[in-house]
Design an enzyme around this catalytic site. Structure first.
Site, PDB file in Angstrom:
ATOM      1  N   LYS A 124      35.700  46.825  26.351  1.00  0.00           N
ATOM      2  CA  LYS A 124      37.096  46.392  26.207  1.00  0.00           C
ATOM      3  C   LYS A 124      37.210  44.926  25.784  1.00  0.00           C
ATOM      4  O   LYS A 124      38.106  44.587  25.020  1.00  0.00           O
ATOM      5  CB  LYS A 124      37.931  46.699  27.448  1.00  0.00           C
ATOM      6  CG  LYS A 124      37.480  46.055  28.708  1.00  0.00           C
ATOM      7  CD  LYS A 124      38.380  46.473  29.850  1.00  0.00           C
ATOM      8  CE  LYS A 124      37.866  46.059  31.206  1.00  0.00           C
ATOM      9  NZ  LYS A 124      36.744  45.169  31.328  1.00  0.00           N
TER      10      LYS A 124
ATOM     11  N   ARG B 150      43.843  45.294  37.411  1.00  0.00           N
ATOM     12  CA  ARG B 150      42.680  46.023  37.898  1.00  0.00           C
ATOM     13  C   ARG B 150      42.988  46.774  39.189  1.00  0.00           C
ATOM     14  O   ARG B 150      42.115  47.457  39.721  1.00  0.00           O
ATOM     15  CB  ARG B 150      41.554  45.035  38.173  1.00  0.00           C
ATOM     16  CG  ARG B 150      40.424  45.080  37.132  1.00  0.00           C
ATOM     17  CD  ARG B 150      39.427  44.025  37.526  1.00  0.00           C
ATOM     18  NE  ARG B 150      38.128  44.183  36.990  1.00  0.00           N
ATOM     19  CZ  ARG B 150      37.660  43.486  35.948  1.00  0.00           C
ATOM     20  NH1 ARG B 150      38.435  42.667  35.293  1.00  0.00           N
ATOM     21  NH2 ARG B 150      36.412  43.640  35.559  1.00  0.00           N
TER      22      ARG B 150
ATOM     23  N   ARG C 154      22.775  43.826  28.993  1.00  0.00           N
ATOM     24  CA  ARG C 154      23.699  42.909  28.311  1.00  0.00           C
ATOM     25  C   ARG C 154      23.308  41.435  28.521  1.00  0.00           C
ATOM     26  O   ARG C 154      23.060  41.018  29.650  1.00  0.00           O
ATOM     27  CB  ARG C 154      25.121  43.143  28.848  1.00  0.00           C
ATOM     28  CG  ARG C 154      26.159  42.230  28.244  1.00  0.00           C
ATOM     29  CD  ARG C 154      27.529  42.774  28.427  1.00  0.00           C
ATOM     30  NE  ARG C 154      28.045  42.611  29.789  1.00  0.00           N
ATOM     31  CZ  ARG C 154      29.299  42.869  30.126  1.00  0.00           C
ATOM     32  NH1 ARG C 154      30.152  43.331  29.241  1.00  0.00           N
ATOM     33  NH2 ARG C 154      29.700  42.713  31.378  1.00  0.00           N
TER      34      ARG C 154
ATOM     35  N   ARG D 186      24.605  37.644  32.663  1.00  0.00           N
ATOM     36  CA  ARG D 186      25.613  37.332  33.685  1.00  0.00           C
ATOM     37  C   ARG D 186      25.052  37.737  35.045  1.00  0.00           C
ATOM     38  O   ARG D 186      24.494  38.822  35.167  1.00  0.00           O
ATOM     39  CB  ARG D 186      26.897  38.128  33.408  1.00  0.00           C
ATOM     40  CG  ARG D 186      27.851  37.421  32.476  1.00  0.00           C
ATOM     41  CD  ARG D 186      29.006  38.290  32.066  1.00  0.00           C
ATOM     42  NE  ARG D 186      29.704  38.954  33.159  1.00  0.00           N
ATOM     43  CZ  ARG D 186      30.825  39.658  32.996  1.00  0.00           C
ATOM     44  NH1 ARG D 186      31.370  39.777  31.805  1.00  0.00           N
ATOM     45  NH2 ARG D 186      31.394  40.238  34.014  1.00  0.00           N
TER      46      ARG D 186
ATOM     47  N   ARG E 224      29.935  46.898  40.922  1.00  0.00           N
ATOM     48  CA  ARG E 224      31.149  46.717  40.106  1.00  0.00           C
ATOM     49  C   ARG E 224      31.685  48.059  39.637  1.00  0.00           C
ATOM     50  O   ARG E 224      32.896  48.270  39.583  1.00  0.00           O
ATOM     51  CB  ARG E 224      30.858  45.815  38.902  1.00  0.00           C
ATOM     52  CG  ARG E 224      30.697  44.366  39.301  1.00  0.00           C
ATOM     53  CD  ARG E 224      30.048  43.578  38.197  1.00  0.00           C
ATOM     54  NE  ARG E 224      30.917  43.422  37.048  1.00  0.00           N
ATOM     55  CZ  ARG E 224      30.476  43.268  35.798  1.00  0.00           C
ATOM     56  NH1 ARG E 224      29.176  43.271  35.548  1.00  0.00           N
ATOM     57  NH2 ARG E 224      31.327  43.121  34.820  1.00  0.00           N
TER      58      ARG E 224
HETATM   59  P1  AMP Z   1      35.195  40.908  33.679  1.00  0.00           P
HETATM   60  O1  AMP Z   1      34.702  39.826  32.806  1.00  0.00           O
HETATM   61  O2  AMP Z   1      36.511  41.465  33.257  1.00  0.00           O
HETATM   62  O3  AMP Z   1      34.162  41.994  33.910  1.00  0.00           O
HETATM   63  O4  AMP Z   1      35.471  40.246  35.121  1.00  0.00           O
HETATM   64  C1  AMP Z   1      34.415  39.631  35.860  1.00  0.00           C
HETATM   65  C2  AMP Z   1      34.819  39.523  37.329  1.00  0.00           C
HETATM   66  O5  AMP Z   1      35.988  38.710  37.459  1.00  0.00           O
HETATM   67  C3  AMP Z   1      35.183  40.842  38.003  1.00  0.00           C
HETATM   68  O6  AMP Z   1      34.046  41.562  38.444  1.00  0.00           O
HETATM   69  C4  AMP Z   1      36.045  40.322  39.165  1.00  0.00           C
HETATM   70  O7  AMP Z   1      35.240  39.766  40.192  1.00  0.00           O
HETATM   71  C5  AMP Z   1      36.819  39.192  38.511  1.00  0.00           C
HETATM   72  N1  AMP Z   1      38.089  39.676  37.916  1.00  0.00           N
HETATM   73  C6  AMP Z   1      38.418  39.691  36.596  1.00  0.00           C
HETATM   74  N2  AMP Z   1      39.641  40.210  36.424  1.00  0.00           N
HETATM   75  C7  AMP Z   1      40.101  40.546  37.649  1.00  0.00           C
HETATM   76  C8  AMP Z   1      41.295  41.147  38.138  1.00  0.00           C
HETATM   77  N3  AMP Z   1      42.278  41.524  37.314  1.00  0.00           N
HETATM   78  N4  AMP Z   1      41.410  41.334  39.471  1.00  0.00           N
HETATM   79  C9  AMP Z   1      40.444  40.954  40.318  1.00  0.00           C
HETATM   80  N5  AMP Z   1      39.290  40.400  39.939  1.00  0.00           N
HETATM   81  C10 AMP Z   1      39.106  40.189  38.618  1.00  0.00           C
END
Ligand code: AMP
Length: 210
Positions: free
Chosen positions: A13, A86, A123, A156, A167
Site C-alpha cells: 500500500k 487502522r 524487505r 526496519r 504485526r
Molecule cells: P507502517 O509503516 O504503516 O507499517 O507503520 C509502522 C508502525 O507505525 C505500525 O506498526 C504502528 O506501530 C505504527 N502506526 C502507523 N500507523 C498507525 C495507525 N494508524 N494506528 C496505530 N499505529 C500506527
C-alpha cells in the site's frame, strides 16, 4: 478525491500510495512515515511511537488520530491515507472530522498471509528516501545501496520475522474489520495485490477513473 489505502503490512500500500500521489498530485499521508521521521528527529512523538512500533503494536488511537487529522485539515489537493485508519475507532474519528466530505474510496489491497510474511522478512528500505527493496524479488543494483539516491539500505526493526508475525496478528485482529466497515458504507474497492507493482498501479488508476 479522498482515498484510503487499506491492506496488511507488506501488501504494497505504501508503494501504491506513493505512485498514486506522484501521478495525481494528491497529498500522500503515511502515518508510519511520520512516526519514523519523528523517531529520526528524536522528538517526544518519535520516542513514544518507537516504544509501540518496535513491539509490532499500534500506537494509541488518540495520538495517531490527532496527528493525521491535523495534516488533513485545510488540504485542498485531495489526499491518500496510507496506514490510517487502522482501527474502527480511528475510522469513526475520521468520519466525524470529514462530515459531508466523506472519503471517495477505501482501496483494499489483498495479499495472502504467506506472501505477506515472505515480503516483510526480505524487505530492506533506503535510510534516505525510504524506497523499499526485496532481497530476492527486487534487489538493488549495488548491494546495500539505493538505486535512486545511493542511500544506505537497512532492515526496519519491525520487519524481522518475529515482529512481522506480531504485526500481521495485530493487523488481522484490529485492522482487517475495516474492510467490512467500508464495504457497508459502499466505499470499498478490492484489488488483487499479488501482481507486479506496475500492474496493480495501472489497474488502480483505471478503477479510480483517473
Ligand atoms: P507502517 O509503516 O504503516 O507499517 O507503520 C509502522 C508502525 O507505525 C505500525 O506498526 C504502528 O506501530 C505504527 N502506526 C502507523 N500507523 C498507525 C495507525 N494508524 N494506528 C496505530 N499505529 C500506527
Amino acid at each position: 478525491m479522498r482515498i484510503i489505502l487499506l491492506g496488511a503490512p507488506g501488501s504494497g500500500k505504501g508503494t501504491q500510495a506513493e505512485r498514486l500521489a506522484e501521478i495525481t498530485g494528491m497529498t500522500h499521508i503515511s502515518s508510519g512515515d511520520i512516526f519514523r521521521q519523528a523517531e529520526k528527529e528524536g522528538s517526544e512523538l518519535g520516542k513514544l511511537a518507537k516504544s509501540y512500533m518496535e513491539k509490532g503494536l499500534l500506537v494509541p488511537d488518540e495520538v495517531v488520530t490527532k496527528m493525521v487529522l491535523d495534516r488533513i485539515a485545510g488540504n485542498e489537493r485531495g489526499f491518500i491515507l496510507d496506514g490510517f485508519p487502522r482501527t474502527i475507532e480511528q475510522a469513526e474519528s475520521l468520519d466525524k472530522a470529514l462530515r459531508e466530505d466523506d472519503i471517495d474510496k477505501a482501496v483494499y489491497i489483498k495479499v495472502s498471509q504467506d506472501e505477506l510474511l515472505r515480503r516483510l522478512s526480505g524487505r530492506w528500505i533506503c535510510r534516505q528516501c525510504e524506497k523499499p527493496y526485496h532481497l530476492t524479488t527486487s534487489p538493488p543494483k549495488v548491494a546495500g545501496r539505493c538505486d535512486v539516491c545511493g542511500g544506505q539500505l537497512y532492515q526496519r526493526p519491525d520487519d524481522t520475522t518475529e515482529t512481522a508475525e506480531k504485526r500481521l496478528k495485530v493487523y488481522f485482529e484490529q485492522t482487517a474489520p475495516l474492510v467490512d466497515y467500508y464495504r457497508k458504507k459502499g466505499r470499498l474497492l478490492e484489488m488483487d495485490g499479488e501482481r507486479q507493482i506496475e500492474e496493480v498501479s495501472k489497474d488502480l488508476l483505471s478503477k479510480l477513473r483517473w
